[in-house]
Write a protein that holds these residues in place. Sequence first.
Motif, PDB file in Angstrom:
ATOM      1  N   PRO A  43     -10.678  -8.399  -2.309  1.00  0.00           N
ATOM      2  CA  PRO A  43      -9.899  -6.819  -3.282  1.00  0.00           C
ATOM      3  C   PRO A  43     -10.612  -6.500  -4.095  1.00  0.00           C
ATOM      4  N   GLN A  44      -9.745  -5.426  -4.930  1.00  0.00           N
ATOM      5  CA  GLN A  44     -10.630  -4.095  -6.398  1.00  0.00           C
ATOM      6  C   GLN A  44     -10.081  -4.204  -7.382  1.00  0.00           C
ATOM      7  N   PHE A  45      -9.690  -6.161  -7.615  1.00  0.00           N
ATOM      8  CA  PHE A  45      -9.682  -6.542  -9.206  1.00  0.00           C
ATOM      9  C   PHE A  45      -9.981  -5.930  -9.963  1.00  0.00           C
ATOM     10  N   ASN A  46      -9.184  -5.145 -11.798  1.00  0.00           N
ATOM     11  CA  ASN A  46      -9.768  -3.985 -12.668  1.00  0.00           C
ATOM     12  C   ASN A  46      -9.913  -2.793 -12.033  1.00  0.00           C
ATOM     13  N   ALA A  47     -10.044  -2.206 -10.471  1.00  0.00           N
ATOM     14  CA  ALA A  47      -9.950  -1.085 -10.493  1.00  0.00           C
ATOM     15  C   ALA A  47      -8.595  -0.016 -11.106  1.00  0.00           C
ATOM     16  N   THR A  48      -8.890   1.026 -11.311  1.00  0.00           N
ATOM     17  CA  THR A  48      -8.230   2.400 -11.960  1.00  0.00           C
ATOM     18  C   THR A  48      -7.288   1.944 -10.224  1.00  0.00           C
TER      19      THR A  48
ATOM     20  N   TRP B 258       0.944  -1.132   0.174  1.00  0.00           N
ATOM     21  CA  TRP B 258      -0.221  -0.198  -0.231  1.00  0.00           C
ATOM     22  C   TRP B 258       0.783   0.795   0.298  1.00  0.00           C
TER      23      TRP B 258
ATOM     24  N   TYR C  50       0.201  -2.993 -11.699  1.00  0.00           N
ATOM     25  CA  TYR C  50       0.016  -1.378 -11.408  1.00  0.00           C
ATOM     26  C   TYR C  50       1.427  -1.307 -11.188  1.00  0.00           C
TER      27      TYR C  50
ATOM     28  N   LYS D 201       0.429   6.320  -7.373  1.00  0.00           N
ATOM     29  CA  LYS D 201      -0.741   7.436  -7.482  1.00  0.00           C
ATOM     30  C   LYS D 201      -0.618   8.689  -7.673  1.00  0.00           C
TER      31      LYS D 201
ATOM     32  N   GLU E 177      -8.206   4.321  -8.012  1.00  0.00           N
ATOM     33  CA  GLU E 177      -9.728   3.634  -7.023  1.00  0.00           C
ATOM     34  C   GLU E 177      -9.350   2.851  -6.283  1.00  0.00           C
ATOM     35  N   LEU E 178      -8.205   2.486  -6.058  1.00  0.00           N
ATOM     36  CA  LEU E 178      -7.491   1.798  -5.256  1.00  0.00           C
ATOM     37  C   LEU E 178      -7.909   2.273  -3.578  1.00  0.00           C
ATOM     38  N   GLU E 179      -8.260   1.585  -3.323  1.00  0.00           N
ATOM     39  CA  GLU E 179      -7.906   1.868  -1.828  1.00  0.00           C
ATOM     40  C   GLU E 179      -7.374   0.669  -0.201  1.00  0.00           C
TER      41      GLU E 179
END
Lengths: 111, 138
Positions: free
Chosen positions: B92-97, A59, A97, A66, B100-102
């Motif tokens: 988990p947020q697969f395919n998030a931009t 993270w 990412y 980001k 958008e990830l948190e």
Amino acid sequence: MEVSITQYKRCDVVKAAGRVDSNTAPSLAEALDSITEAGRFKIVFDMKDISFVSSKGWWVLIDTQKKCKRYKRGELVLVNIHKEIQESLNLVGLGTYFQIFDDLTAAVGSF
Amino acid sequence: MQRTRVFPGNYKSLAEISSFIEQSIKEAGLDTRDVYAVKLAVDEACCNIIDHAYGGEHKGEMEISVQVETDCLKIELRDQGKPFNPADVPPPQFNATLEELEEHGAGYYLMKKLMDSVHYEYSPQTGNRMILKKRIKN
């Protein structure tokens, strides 16, 4: 955790050793923030001596990514990442990412 | 053989817990990939105890027992913090931009992916109990 930052013409290379876990992640975050706060957004994280990364560590890297990619002003790339660490990054779906390089010259050369 | 140790619920314990796990599972003869997986799953479990069950560092202890059986490695974690409902943990947020990830849920998801089974139970008498199992391939 000791973190070293070497500033090159085109990018900054960050190096650290040992574990990136909830105990040490704040030191890494502080070092990465010092680069982005100085307005530099092209960063190579050399993970040759990093033996362990928990989700807390990921993270920190996502947060930096980001900041770097915002307004297309740069990127955080990873180099020399241990196989087991990369597998866990992919397992949690965060591998996509980051650009990952096998050697430092290629990583620095990508900027 | 079972090895049990109690650790203070703080982040400084994590490196020591990792060494304890590595030492305790040596006899199971796992490959380096599986040893890493077990260490990571236990680290995530301990962080969940500190962050969520206790709501911060220095609030309680974590008891960790490691048992190496013939075909299975069993790790039990106990704490006296708040119970949790695994069904409430978001996937988990697969395919998030990227934007958008948190940060949430990744630890529990990782534990389930890294281990062959993750079992959780709570009772007011014994508190939280999580059992992680990894098959030993021969």
